[in-house]
Design a protein around this motif. Sequence first.
Motif, mmCIF file in Angstrom:
data_model
loop_
_atom_site.group_PDB
_atom_site.id
_atom_site.type_symbol
_atom_site.label_atom_id
_atom_site.label_comp_id
_atom_site.label_asym_id
_atom_site.label_seq_id
_atom_site.Cartn_x
_atom_site.Cartn_y
_atom_site.Cartn_z
ATOM 1 N N ASN A 1 0.993 -1.012 0.114
ATOM 2 C CA ASN A 1 0.019 -0.034 0.023
ATOM 3 C C ASN A 1 0.774 1.337 0.020
ATOM 4 N N LYS A 2 0.190 2.523 -0.160
ATOM 5 C CA LYS A 2 0.866 3.697 -0.291
ATOM 6 C C LYS A 2 -0.007 4.466 0.736
ATOM 7 N N GLU A 3 0.846 5.371 1.597
ATOM 8 C CA GLU A 3 -0.146 6.029 2.437
ATOM 9 C C GLU A 3 0.677 7.528 2.802
ATOM 10 N N GLU A 4 -0.200 8.384 2.874
ATOM 11 C CA GLU A 4 0.285 9.948 2.907
ATOM 12 C C GLU A 4 0.997 10.156 4.340
ATOM 13 N N ILE A 5 2.027 10.823 4.519
ATOM 14 C CA ILE A 5 2.560 10.825 6.012
ATOM 15 C C ILE A 5 2.349 12.343 6.314
ATOM 16 N N ILE B 1 13.042 18.590 6.464
ATOM 17 C CA ILE B 1 12.904 17.528 5.692
ATOM 18 C C ILE B 1 11.239 16.900 5.945
ATOM 19 N N THR B 2 10.438 16.951 4.962
ATOM 20 C CA THR B 2 9.085 16.519 5.008
ATOM 21 C C THR B 2 9.011 15.235 4.515
ATOM 22 N N VAL B 3 8.603 14.287 5.272
ATOM 23 C CA VAL B 3 8.076 12.840 4.831
ATOM 24 C C VAL B 3 6.682 13.044 4.042
ATOM 25 N N ILE B 4 6.633 12.979 2.715
ATOM 26 C CA ILE B 4 5.382 13.062 1.978
ATOM 27 C C ILE B 4 4.670 11.870 2.002
ATOM 28 N N SER B 5 5.345 10.602 1.811
ATOM 29 C CA SER B 5 4.553 9.615 1.750
ATOM 30 C C SER B 5 5.351 8.253 1.784
ATOM 31 N N LYS B 6 4.785 6.997 2.068
ATOM 32 C CA LYS B 6 5.353 5.742 2.317
ATOM 33 C C LYS B 6 4.918 4.687 1.407
ATOM 34 N N LYS B 7 5.722 4.090 0.906
ATOM 35 C CA LYS B 7 5.246 2.907 -0.144
ATOM 36 C C LYS B 7 5.839 1.642 0.808
ATOM 37 N N ALA B 8 4.920 0.716 1.163
ATOM 38 C CA ALA B 8 5.105 -0.598 1.896
ATOM 39 C C ALA B 8 5.187 -1.754 0.968
ATOM 40 N N LEU B 9 6.127 -2.390 0.774
ATOM 41 C CA LEU B 9 6.576 -3.504 -0.215
ATOM 42 C C LEU B 9 6.806 -4.620 0.705
ATOM 43 N N MET B 10 6.774 -5.953 0.145
ATOM 44 C CA MET B 10 6.914 -7.234 0.889
ATOM 45 C C MET B 10 8.499 -7.020 1.315
ATOM 46 N N ASP B 11 9.496 -6.556 0.553
ATOM 47 C CA ASP B 11 11.027 -6.659 0.983
ATOM 48 C C ASP B 11 11.535 -5.354 1.355
ATOM 49 N N GLU C 1 9.120 8.844 0.500
ATOM 50 C CA GLU C 1 9.473 10.233 -0.534
ATOM 51 C C GLU C 1 9.473 11.328 0.253
ATOM 52 N N PHE C 2 10.653 12.229 0.254
ATOM 53 C CA PHE C 2 10.616 13.228 1.241
ATOM 54 C C PHE C 2 10.996 14.702 0.173
ATOM 55 N N LEU C 3 10.321 15.622 0.802
ATOM 56 C CA LEU C 3 10.708 17.069 0.269
ATOM 57 C C LEU C 3 11.872 17.679 1.183
ATOM 58 N N VAL C 4 12.904 17.965 0.788
ATOM 59 C CA VAL C 4 13.887 18.647 1.277
ATOM 60 C C VAL C 4 14.080 19.980 0.887
ATOM 61 N N GLU C 5 14.034 20.918 1.940
ATOM 62 C CA GLU C 5 14.115 22.323 2.059
ATOM 63 C C GLU C 5 15.165 22.982 2.568
ATOM 64 N N ILE D 1 13.770 7.306 -0.927
ATOM 65 C CA ILE D 1 14.771 6.662 -0.286
ATOM 66 C C ILE D 1 14.280 5.328 0.093
ATOM 67 N N LYS D 2 14.959 4.076 -0.058
ATOM 68 C CA LYS D 2 14.559 2.898 0.356
ATOM 69 C C LYS D 2 15.025 2.219 1.796
ATOM 70 N N PHE D 3 14.306 1.539 2.232
ATOM 71 C CA PHE D 3 15.203 1.269 3.719
ATOM 72 C C PHE D 3 14.767 -0.449 3.744
#
Length: 311
Positions: free
Chosen positions: A183-187, A198-208, A213-217, A269-271
């Motif tokens: 899923n994808k969710e807005e943060i 640094i603002t966290v715009i959204s997060k994508k959750a994948l199995m692995d 997605e960040f907006l850096v000012e 960025i992926k984690f």
Amino acid sequence: MFKFKTSRIGRLLNTNIGRIVFVIIVFLFIFLITQVINKLMEETSKESNDRVNLISTQEQVAYETDTVIDNETAVVNKNIIDSFVEYCNNGQTELAYNLLTDECKQEFYPTLESFTQYYYNKYFNTLRNYEIQAVSTETGIYTYQLYLKEDIMSTGVSGDETEITDYITIVEDNKLNLHSLINKEEINKNGESNGIKITVISKKALMDYEEYEFLVENNSENIIKLDSKESTKSTYIQNTNEINYTSFIDEMFDEDLIIEPFSTKNVTIKFNKMYNVENITSKIIFSDIVQDYEGYINRVNFNKLNIQIEL
């Protein structure tokens, strides 16, 4: 005459009584065994017919999982996946494409043409059967491991060597995510220090992995770099148990991490954190932000910033 025959028959019976009893026992044993075999064959046939009635001739579904999904939801989910595979098997690519979520389209197949070329032509160049195994469920989100196999009935040969494995997720609006996308969710959470936000715009959750997605000012007078890349552990996420998960920032281009003075940049960025409903990310830490990149590369300024973002 009658007495003679009767007497003779009696003598014969007396003489062969053992053989007669043995023959009768053997006959009864064979009869009973035959009845048992027939009963077993009837039950096997009934089970087979019941299975055929439960699934279509082209889509075979096996629920082999400890994940609990209520019967009504399981039927709905099965019907959605049935439809998707059937549309693909029938070449109805537009109908199959319309079952995908907007996030899945944006991530993998932004157009019907791209879906047709890179999914349909690749995975459905032959008729497919499938099996699914539920692996995870949370509110309104149901993830299955999907096994696509060649339809042996159409090819006449085993399709095990061409089996395709994927994770497929059904979300609240009964749409599908492919390729391990959960899923994808807005943060919309942020952290700030020394003119850098640094603002966290959204997060994508994948199995692995998880992807943010960040907006850096950069509101400072210096060029900054989000991570010096001297260590693979300096940019990471943390769960509620304070366990850290490192990023793949070392695989990124330096240009993607550099932000000019008084400018903004979107950075993804992926984690390295696998999906788990109970493993919740609570914080993102940038512990190695280069405050003056030009000074850093000239070896005259080594100031670093630490920005933490609570989710």
